[in-house]
Motif scaffolding. Structure first.
Motif, PDB file in Angstrom:
ATOM      1  N   ASP A 110       0.827  -1.205   0.000  1.00  0.00           N
ATOM      2  CA  ASP A 110       0.000   0.000   0.000  1.00  0.00           C
ATOM      3  C   ASP A 110       0.862   1.256   0.000  1.00  0.00           C
ATOM      4  N   PHE A 111       1.910   1.231   0.826  1.00  0.00           N
ATOM      5  CA  PHE A 111       2.690   2.443   1.056  1.00  0.00           C
ATOM      6  C   PHE A 111       3.600   2.798  -0.109  1.00  0.00           C
ATOM      7  N   TYR A 112       4.242   1.808  -0.732  1.00  0.00           N
ATOM      8  CA  TYR A 112       5.266   2.101  -1.739  1.00  0.00           C
ATOM      9  C   TYR A 112       4.730   2.910  -2.918  1.00  0.00           C
ATOM     10  N   PRO A 113       3.631   2.499  -3.588  1.00  0.00           N
ATOM     11  CA  PRO A 113       3.145   3.325  -4.709  1.00  0.00           C
ATOM     12  C   PRO A 113       2.646   4.688  -4.262  1.00  0.00           C
ATOM     13  N   TYR A 114       2.088   4.753  -3.056  1.00  0.00           N
ATOM     14  CA  TYR A 114       1.600   6.024  -2.510  1.00  0.00           C
ATOM     15  C   TYR A 114       2.767   6.982  -2.311  1.00  0.00           C
ATOM     16  N   GLU A 183      15.258  -1.873 -15.496  1.00  0.00           N
ATOM     17  CA  GLU A 183      16.690  -1.669 -15.714  1.00  0.00           C
ATOM     18  C   GLU A 183      17.394  -1.353 -14.398  1.00  0.00           C
ATOM     19  N   ALA A 184      16.770  -0.491 -13.593  1.00  0.00           N
ATOM     20  CA  ALA A 184      17.367  -0.145 -12.303  1.00  0.00           C
ATOM     21  C   ALA A 184      17.390  -1.345 -11.369  1.00  0.00           C
ATOM     22  N   PHE A 185      16.314  -2.137 -11.396  1.00  0.00           N
ATOM     23  CA  PHE A 185      16.266  -3.316 -10.534  1.00  0.00           C
ATOM     24  C   PHE A 185      17.306  -4.346 -10.951  1.00  0.00           C
ATOM     25  N   ALA A 186      17.458  -4.543 -12.272  1.00  0.00           N
ATOM     26  CA  ALA A 186      18.469  -5.487 -12.769  1.00  0.00           C
ATOM     27  C   ALA A 186      19.867  -5.037 -12.354  1.00  0.00           C
ATOM     28  N   ALA A 187      20.118  -3.722 -12.435  1.00  0.00           N
ATOM     29  CA  ALA A 187      21.425  -3.202 -12.023  1.00  0.00           C
ATOM     30  C   ALA A 187      21.650  -3.429 -10.534  1.00  0.00           C
ATOM     31  N   SER A 188      20.596  -3.283  -9.737  1.00  0.00           N
ATOM     32  CA  SER A 188      20.699  -3.510  -8.297  1.00  0.00           C
ATOM     33  C   SER A 188      21.000  -4.976  -8.003  1.00  0.00           C
ATOM     34  N   VAL A 211      12.169  -4.383  -1.944  1.00  0.00           N
ATOM     35  CA  VAL A 211      11.752  -4.361  -3.343  1.00  0.00           C
ATOM     36  C   VAL A 211      11.655  -5.785  -3.891  1.00  0.00           C
ATOM     37  N   ALA A 212      12.611  -6.641  -3.518  1.00  0.00           N
ATOM     38  CA  ALA A 212      12.603  -8.025  -4.000  1.00  0.00           C
ATOM     39  C   ALA A 212      11.346  -8.759  -3.537  1.00  0.00           C
ATOM     40  N   VAL A 213      10.902  -8.467  -2.310  1.00  0.00           N
ATOM     41  CA  VAL A 213       9.686  -9.092  -1.789  1.00  0.00           C
ATOM     42  C   VAL A 213       8.473  -8.676  -2.627  1.00  0.00           C
ATOM     43  N   LEU A 214       8.465  -7.426  -3.086  1.00  0.00           N
ATOM     44  CA  LEU A 214       7.363  -6.951  -3.917  1.00  0.00           C
ATOM     45  C   LEU A 214       7.409  -7.537  -5.330  1.00  0.00           C
ATOM     46  N   VAL A 215       8.626  -7.717  -5.859  1.00  0.00           N
ATOM     47  CA  VAL A 215       8.785  -8.162  -7.243  1.00  0.00           C
ATOM     48  C   VAL A 215       8.550  -9.664  -7.402  1.00  0.00           C
ATOM     49  N   LYS A 216       8.921 -10.450  -6.406  1.00  0.00           N
ATOM     50  CA  LYS A 216       8.841 -11.913  -6.539  1.00  0.00           C
ATOM     51  C   LYS A 216       7.442 -12.411  -6.928  1.00  0.00           C
ATOM     52  N   PRO A 217       6.353 -11.945  -6.304  1.00  0.00           N
ATOM     53  CA  PRO A 217       5.033 -12.434  -6.734  1.00  0.00           C
ATOM     54  C   PRO A 217       4.724 -12.109  -8.192  1.00  0.00           C
ATOM     55  N   ILE A 218       5.244 -10.978  -8.680  1.00  0.00           N
ATOM     56  CA  ILE A 218       5.021 -10.619 -10.082  1.00  0.00           C
ATOM     57  C   ILE A 218       5.745 -11.605 -10.992  1.00  0.00           C
ATOM     58  N   ILE A 219       6.999 -11.906 -10.655  1.00  0.00           N
ATOM     59  CA  ILE A 219       7.783 -12.867 -11.441  1.00  0.00           C
ATOM     60  C   ILE A 219       7.099 -14.230 -11.440  1.00  0.00           C
ATOM     61  N   ASP A 220       6.626 -14.664 -10.255  1.00  0.00           N
ATOM     62  CA  ASP A 220       5.960 -15.971 -10.162  1.00  0.00           C
ATOM     63  C   ASP A 220       4.727 -16.028 -11.050  1.00  0.00           C
ATOM     64  N   GLU A 221       3.999 -14.917 -11.129  1.00  0.00           N
ATOM     65  CA  GLU A 221       2.768 -14.894 -11.915  1.00  0.00           C
ATOM     66  C   GLU A 221       3.029 -14.961 -13.419  1.00  0.00           C
ATOM     67  N   VAL A 222       4.082 -14.261 -13.877  1.00  0.00           N
ATOM     68  CA  VAL A 222       4.340 -14.228 -15.326  1.00  0.00           C
ATOM     69  C   VAL A 222       5.310 -15.317 -15.768  1.00  0.00           C
ATOM     70  N   TRP A 223       5.856 -16.088 -14.829  1.00  0.00           N
ATOM     71  CA  TRP A 223       6.871 -17.079 -15.190  1.00  0.00           C
ATOM     72  C   TRP A 223       6.418 -18.050 -16.269  1.00  0.00           C
ATOM     73  N   PRO A 224       5.185 -18.583 -16.217  1.00  0.00           N
ATOM     74  CA  PRO A 224       4.777 -19.507 -17.285  1.00  0.00           C
ATOM     75  C   PRO A 224       4.847 -18.882 -18.675  1.00  0.00           C
ATOM     76  N   GLN A 225       4.708 -17.558 -18.773  1.00  0.00           N
ATOM     77  CA  GLN A 225       4.738 -16.882 -20.065  1.00  0.00           C
ATOM     78  C   GLN A 225       6.161 -16.608 -20.551  1.00  0.00           C
ATOM     79  N   ILE A 226       7.122 -16.562 -19.628  1.00  0.00           N
ATOM     80  CA  ILE A 226       8.485 -16.200 -20.020  1.00  0.00           C
ATOM     81  C   ILE A 226       9.475 -17.352 -19.888  1.00  0.00           C
ATOM     82  N   GLU A 227       8.999 -18.489 -19.385  1.00  0.00           N
ATOM     83  CA  GLU A 227       9.931 -19.596 -19.136  1.00  0.00           C
ATOM     84  C   GLU A 227      10.618 -20.057 -20.422  1.00  0.00           C
ATOM     85  N   GLU A 228       9.845 -20.151 -21.534  1.00  0.00           N
ATOM     86  CA  GLU A 228      10.432 -20.623 -22.787  1.00  0.00           C
ATOM     87  C   GLU A 228      11.537 -19.666 -23.258  1.00  0.00           C
TER      88      GLU A 228
END
Length: 249
Positions: A110-114, A183-188, A211-228
Motif C-alpha cells: 500500500d505504502f510504496y506506490p503512494y 533496468e534499475a532493478f536489474a542493475a541492483s 523491493v525483492a519481496v514486492l517483485v517476486k510475486p510478479i515474477i511468479d505470476e508471469v513465469w509460465p509466459q516467459i519460461e520458454e
C-alpha cells in the motif's frame, strides 16, 4: 467564502470545513482537488468517501511539516488509515512503541506506490523550479551530469562517489517508466550478486530486500509466459529467442 476548488469536492469528502479550507495556500487547495480526483474521491487506502484528512509527510524533502504545503501533502486518507499509516512509518523507522502483536493494516504494497507518487511529484516540482531559476545552459549541463548516475556501472567507478550520495538519493524516485524500473532493478541485482561474490559477509541492503519481496510475486505470476524465452536465453539460441519475441501474425 470558499473557492472553485472547494466546489469541485463532494460535500463531506474532507474533514476540514470551508473556513479551514480557505486558510490553506491556494497551491495546496489546487493540489488537494487534483488528488481527490486522482483518488476517485475516496481514501487513498480504502473505500471511505467522507471525513478524509489531508495527509502529509512529516519529513519533507523541502520545507517543514508545521503546515500543509505543496511539498509535504501526500494524499487524502480516512482517520483510520491515517492512523495506521503513522504506525506503519513509525515501525519502519524503528520508533513504534505499540504492542508487539498490534495489527497495522497498511503494508508495503500500500505504502510504496503512494510514497513513490508523492516523491515523484515533489522532485518534479523542484526540478521545474530549478529550470526556471537557473540559466538554461547551466541547467541542462546539470541535468546531463546527473543523468550519468543512472548508469550504475559508470557511477561505481567515479573517483569521488562519497560526494554524490545525496544526489543519488534524490534521484532514486525519478523512475518514470516500467522499462526504467526493471533496468534499475536489474542493475541492483547485479550489484548485490557481485558484492556477495567479492565479500561473503556483505549484508544485503534492507531496501533491496523490500523491493525483492514486492517483485517476486510478479515474477511468479508471469513465469509460465516467459519460461520458454528464459530457457532459450540460457541455451544461447538467438533464432529461437527472435521467434518467441516476434508478434503473432
Amino acid at each position: 467564502m470558499s473557492d472553485h476548488f472547494w466546489g469541485q469536492l463532494p460535500a463531506g469528502l474532507l474533514k476540514k470545513t470551508a473556513r479551514g479550507w480557505m486558510r490553506l495556500d491556494p497551491g495546496v487547495r489546487k493540489l488537494v482537488a487534483e488528488l481527490a480526483r486522482a483518488q476517485n474521491f475516496k481514501c487513498a487506502f480504502c473505500d471511505e468517501t467522507r471525513g478524509l484528512i489531508i495527509e502529509h509527510d512529516h519529513y519533507p524533502e523541502r520545507g517543514s511539516s508545521d503546515k500543509l504545503t505543496v511539498y509535504n501533502v501526500r494524499g487524502l486518507a480516512c482517520a483510520g488509515c491515517n492512523w495506521h499509516l503513522g504506525m506503519y512509518e513509525a515501525d519502519e523507522r524503528g520508533d513504534y512503541r505499540g504492542f508487539d502483536d498490534a495489527f497495522i493494516r497498511i503494508d508495503e504494497r500500500d505504502f510504496y506506490p503512494y510514497a513513490q507518487a508523492y516523491e515523484h511529484r515533489v522532485l518534479t516540482l523542484i526540478e521545474e523550479e530549478l529550470e526556471q531559476r537557473m540559466d538554461p545552459v547551466n541547467y541542462w549541463r546539470r541535468r546531463l551530469f546527473l543523468q550519468k548516475f543512472d548508469e550504475r556501472e559508470w557511477s561505481r567507478n567515479y573517483p569521488w562517489p562519497s560526494y554524490f550520495g545525496e544526489i543519488k538519493r534524490r534521484r532514486r524516485m525519478m523512475i518514470r517508466t516500467p522499462e526504467q524500473f526493471w533496468e534499475a532493478f536489474a542493475a541492483s541485482v547485479r550489484f548485490v550478486v557481485e558484492e556477495k561474490r567479492r565479500n561473503p559477509d556483505f549484508e544485503i541492503p534492507e531496501a533491496f530486500i523490500r523491493v525483492a519481496v514486492l517483485v517476486k510475486p510478479i515474477i511468479d505470476e508471469v513465469w509460465p509466459q516467459i519460461e520458454e524465452r528464459y530457457r532459450a536465453l540460457q541455451a544461447g539460441k538467438p533464432e529461437q529467442i527472435a521467434a518467441i519475441a516476434a508478434p503473432a501474425a
